[in-house]
Design an enzyme around this catalytic site. Structure first.
Site, mmCIF file in Angstrom:
data_model
loop_
_atom_site.group_PDB
_atom_site.id
_atom_site.type_symbol
_atom_site.label_atom_id
_atom_site.label_comp_id
_atom_site.label_asym_id
_atom_site.label_seq_id
_atom_site.Cartn_x
_atom_site.Cartn_y
_atom_site.Cartn_z
ATOM 1 N N GLY A 83 0.836 -1.198 0.000
ATOM 2 C CA GLY A 83 0.000 0.000 0.000
ATOM 3 C C GLY A 83 0.867 1.242 0.000
ATOM 4 O O GLY A 83 2.068 1.183 -0.274
ATOM 5 N N ASP A 114 -10.961 5.301 6.979
ATOM 6 C CA ASP A 114 -10.620 4.854 5.625
ATOM 7 C C ASP A 114 -11.287 3.507 5.325
ATOM 8 O O ASP A 114 -10.665 2.616 4.757
ATOM 9 C CB ASP A 114 -9.097 4.747 5.461
ATOM 10 C CG ASP A 114 -8.695 4.749 3.989
ATOM 11 O OD1 ASP A 114 -9.516 5.188 3.138
ATOM 12 O OD2 ASP A 114 -7.577 4.315 3.679
HETATM 13 N N1 LIG Z 1 -3.146 -8.915 8.140
HETATM 14 C C1 LIG Z 1 -3.292 -9.058 6.825
HETATM 15 N N2 LIG Z 1 -3.577 -10.257 6.286
HETATM 16 C C2 LIG Z 1 -3.717 -10.407 4.950
HETATM 17 N N3 LIG Z 1 -3.593 -9.411 4.065
HETATM 18 C C3 LIG Z 1 -3.302 -8.187 4.529
HETATM 19 C C4 LIG Z 1 -3.129 -7.937 5.927
HETATM 20 N N4 LIG Z 1 -2.865 -6.628 6.098
HETATM 21 C C5 LIG Z 1 -2.859 -6.089 4.872
HETATM 22 N N5 LIG Z 1 -3.107 -7.004 3.921
HETATM 23 C C6 LIG Z 1 -3.148 -6.783 2.466
HETATM 24 O O1 LIG Z 1 -2.165 -5.815 2.146
HETATM 25 C C7 LIG Z 1 -2.781 -4.666 1.536
HETATM 26 C C8 LIG Z 1 -2.051 -3.411 2.007
HETATM 27 O O2 LIG Z 1 -2.137 -3.306 3.409
HETATM 28 P P1 LIG Z 1 -2.566 -1.957 4.124
HETATM 29 O O3 LIG Z 1 -3.867 -1.493 3.517
HETATM 30 O O4 LIG Z 1 -2.565 -2.142 5.589
HETATM 31 O O5 LIG Z 1 -1.364 -1.034 3.678
HETATM 32 P P2 LIG Z 1 -1.333 0.548 3.477
HETATM 33 O O6 LIG Z 1 0.043 0.913 3.070
HETATM 34 O O7 LIG Z 1 -1.836 1.217 4.717
HETATM 35 O O8 LIG Z 1 -2.378 0.662 2.287
HETATM 36 P P3 LIG Z 1 -3.150 1.971 1.775
HETATM 37 O O9 LIG Z 1 -2.420 2.412 0.557
HETATM 38 O O10 LIG Z 1 -4.548 1.469 1.456
HETATM 39 O O11 LIG Z 1 -3.117 2.916 2.892
HETATM 40 C C9 LIG Z 1 -4.236 -4.726 1.935
HETATM 41 O O12 LIG Z 1 -5.076 -4.139 0.962
HETATM 42 C C10 LIG Z 1 -4.498 -6.229 2.063
HETATM 43 O O13 LIG Z 1 -4.875 -6.772 0.809
#
Ligand SMILES: Nc1ncnc2c1ncn2[C@@H]1O[C@H](COP(=O)(O)OP(=O)(O)OP(=O)(O)O)[C@@H](O)[C@H]1O
Length: 482
Positions: free
Chosen positions: A156, A272
Site C-alpha cells: 500500500g 478509511d
Molecule cells: N493482516 C493481513 N492479512 C492479509 N492481508 C493483509 C493484511 N494486512 C494487509 N493485507 C493486504 O495488504 C494490503 C495493504 O495493506 P494496508 O492497507 O494495511 O497497507 P497501506 O500501506 O496502509 O495501504 P493503503 O495504501 O490502502 O493505505 C491490503 O489491501 C491487504 O490486501
C-alpha cells in the site's frame, strides 16, 4: 461438480493438486484426477455431493472435509494458496496435522494427506516474479521470535505486508503463519496505527501481536494473516464489481457494524473504510471479516472530540470531511476549512459503510458519476441516490432504506453505529445474524499472543499523487491534507 467440468472453467490456473498413488486402488477413491485451483474459486473436498467439487464417500470423510483456494493481491504479485481443514478426522501437510478449522498457507511441492481419500502434491503455477523485497528494502529477516518470508500479501501507500512465521518448538501440528506490515518511519516519533491496534481486541478488527523497530527506521507490525483476500477482490470476480445476495451482504454489514460499535466505543474512528480494507478469512459467504489498515485512524479517546483533517478516499468519504472538487482549493487548504463546519465525527465511518453496502447490493459505487474525483466529491455533497435503476429491482425496501440512512448528508440524521442495529433491515434479521455471529464468527477468531508498545511515527510518502479515481483501481489513493 464433476472433476472434468473444471476444464470448462475459464481463467488462469494458479495451482494444481496432483494426486499421489496412495489410495489409487481403493474403493474410496473415485476422483483420481489433477485438481486445478483458479483465482476466486473455492475447491471443496468432502462427502457431500451437493457442496463439494471432489467427492470421497468414505464414512471417515466429513461433509466438507477441507477446501483450497488462491488469493492474488494484484497481477504483479505471486498468488498465495491456502488449505483449510473443516473436518472431524483431520488432514495433514507434510506429515504435520492441521488443527480443526486451521487455514494453512501452502508451499510448492507440499503433500496434503486426506486419510482414506487421497494424497495430493501441491504445485504452484506462478512462482516468484518479483525480486526479493526483504533484500531490496533492507528488512530484517529474524525479528525476535519471528522469521520473515519473502511472500508478499499486499502493498500500500505506507508499506508492504509480508508473511512471517513464528519460530516455535517442533510439534505434531502445522505452525500458524502471520502477516507483518513494514512501514518506513521517522525516528523517535509515535506510530498511531500500531499504538491504536495494540490496545484493540475484537473478532472483526485486525489483531496485532507485536511491534518492533529496526535500526533502519522500519516498524514491523506483526498481526494475524487474514487468508481470504479483500472484499474488493471478492466482488471483482469479473471485470467489474458484481453484487452479492442481500443475505450475504447482511452478514458482512452486521460484522462491520459490530466492529464500528466497538471502535467508536473505544474512541477510535477508522476514517478509511473501503472494500480494500475489509479482509475475509475465507473467500465465501458467511465468513469472518476483519477491518484492516488503521493507517489514518484517529484516536479520540485522549483529548479531541472532533476531527478536522481532510483524509480518506474520496469515493468512500463523507461530505462533511471536506474534500474539495476543485484541486486548486487544496493549495490554500488548511484545518480551518473544516473548522468552519465544526469538523466531523465518527459518523464519517457510517457514510463509508453506506457506500460499501451500496456497492455490495448493486455492484455500483453510489456517487461515481463520470469517475473523476471532482464528480465523485460533487455528487457525494449533493447526496442524491437513484434507486430506480435496474440494479435495485431485486433489493428489498428495508435494505434500500438502510443505505439511505447511512448515505445521509445531514450528519445529525445519519445513523450511528449503535442505532444502525435498530434499523428494520438489521433488526428484522437480528436473531439469525446473532446466531451466525456466535456460532461461526466469534469461534473463528483466536486470542492475541503478546503485547508491546512502540514509539515511532511513520514517514508519509513525499508527494501524494492525485489521479482520476476509478472503481476498478484497487489501490485507490488517499489524500491527506492538514
Ligand atoms: N493482516 C493481513 N492479512 C492479509 N492481508 C493483509 C493484511 N494486512 C494487509 N493485507 C493486504 O495488504 C494490503 C495493504 O495493506 P494496508 O492497507 O494495511 O497497507 P497501506 O500501506 O496502509 O495501504 P493503503 O495504501 O490502502 O493505505 C491490503 O489491501 C491487504 O490486501
Amino acid at each position: 461438480m464433476a472433476v472434468n467440468t473444471f476444464e470448462s472453467l475459464r481463467g488462469q490456473v494458479l495451482g494444481v493438486l496432483e494426486p499421489l498413488p496412495v489410495y489409487r486402488n481403493q474403493d474410496v477413491n473415485e476422483n483420481f484426477a489433477a485438481v486445478p485451483i483458479f483465482k476466486n474459486k473455492l475447491v471443496k473436498i468432502g462427502r457431500n455431493s451437493r457442496e463439494c467439487d471432489i467427492i470421497f464417500p468414505h464414512p471417515s470423510i466429513s461433509s466438507i472435509h477441507c477446501m483450497f483456494w488462491a488469493i492474488r493481491f494484484d497481477d504483479d504479485s505471486v498468488p498465495m494458496h491456502y488449505v483449510k481443514d473443516c473436518s472431524l478426522n483431520g488432514i495433514s501437510i507434510n506429515g504435520l496435522l492441521l488443527k480443526r478449522g486451521q487455514t494453512c498457507l501452502l508451499e510448492d511441492e507440499d503433500v496434503i494427506a486426506i486419510p482414506n481419500a487421497c494424497e495430493y502434491r501441491f504445485q504452484a503455477k506462478i512462482k516468484m516474479l518479483t525480486s526479493d523485497l526483504i533484500e531490496q528494502l533492507g528488512f530484517q529477516v529474524n525479528v525476535e521470535n519471528w522469521r520473515l518470508t519473502s511472500k508478499v500479501v499486499g502493498s500500500g501507500t505506507f508499506g508492504h505486508v509480508l508473511v512471517a512465521n513464528e519460530k516455535a518448538e517442533p510439534t505434531r501440528h502445522q505452525p500458524r503463519s502471520y502477516a507483518v506490515k513494514i512501514i518506513k518511519m521517522k525516528p523517535n516519533r509515535l506510530d498511531k496505527e500500531a499504538k491504536i491496534l495494540l490496545r484493540l481486541d475484537h473478532p472483526n478488527v485486525i489483531k496485532v501481536h507485536m511491534t518492533f523497530s529496526d535500526d533502519r527506521n522500519h516498524l514491523y507490525i506483526f498481526q494475524d494473516l487474514i487468508t481470504g483476500g479483500d472484499l474488493f477482490s471478492y466482488l471483482a470476480k469479473t471485470d467489474c464489481l458484481s453484487p452479492i445476495p442481500e443475505t450475504e451482504a447482511l452478514v458482512i454489514i452486521f460484522q462491520i457494524l459490530h466492529a464500528l460499535k466497538y471502535l467508536h466505543s473505544q474512541g477510535v474512528v477508522h476514517r478509511d473504510l473501503k472494500l480494500d480494507n475489509i479482509l475475509l478469512c475465507t473467500p465465501e459467504p458467511c465468513t469472518r471479516i476483519v477491518l484492516a489498515d488503521f493507517g489514518i485512524a484517529k484516536d479520540l479517546s485522549t483529548k479531541h472530540s472532533r476531527m478536522h483533517t481532510v483524509v480518506g478516499t474520496p469515493e468512500y468519504c463523507a461530505p462533511e470531511v471536506g474534500f474539495k472538487a476543485d484541486r486548486a482549493a487544496y493549495k490554500e487548504f488548511s484545518r480551518a476549512a473544516t473548522m468552519e463546519q465544526h469538523g466531523y465525527d465518527a459518523k464519517c465511518d457510517l457514510w463509508s459503510l453506506g457506500v460499501i453496502a451500496h456497492i455490495m447490493l448493486t455492484g455500483i459505487s453510489p456517487f461515481y458519476g463520470d469517475g473523476s474525483e471532482a464528480s465523485i466529491i460533487c455528487n457525494a455533497k449533493i447526496g442524491n441516490l437513484d434507486m430506480s435503476t435496474k440494479q435495485w429491482t431485486k433489493v428489498s425496501e428495508h435494505a434500500k432504506s438502510f443505505v439511505r440512512s447511512l448515505l445521509e448528508t445531514n450528519v445529525t440524521k445519519r445513523l450511528d453505529s449503535s442505532r444502525s442495529f435498530q434499523h428494520p433491515w438489521i433488526a428484522k434479521h437480528k436473531g439469525h445474524l446473532e446466531k451466525i455471529y456466535q456460532k461461526k464468527i466469534i469461534p473463528d477468531s483466536e486470542p492475541r499472543q503478546s503485547f508491546e508498545e512502540t514509539n515511532w511515527k511513520r514517514k508519509l510518502p513525499k508527494s501524494v499523487k492525485l489521479s482520476p479515481t476509478s472503481v476498478m483501481n484497487k489501490k485507490a489513493r488517499k489524500l491527506e491534507l492538514s
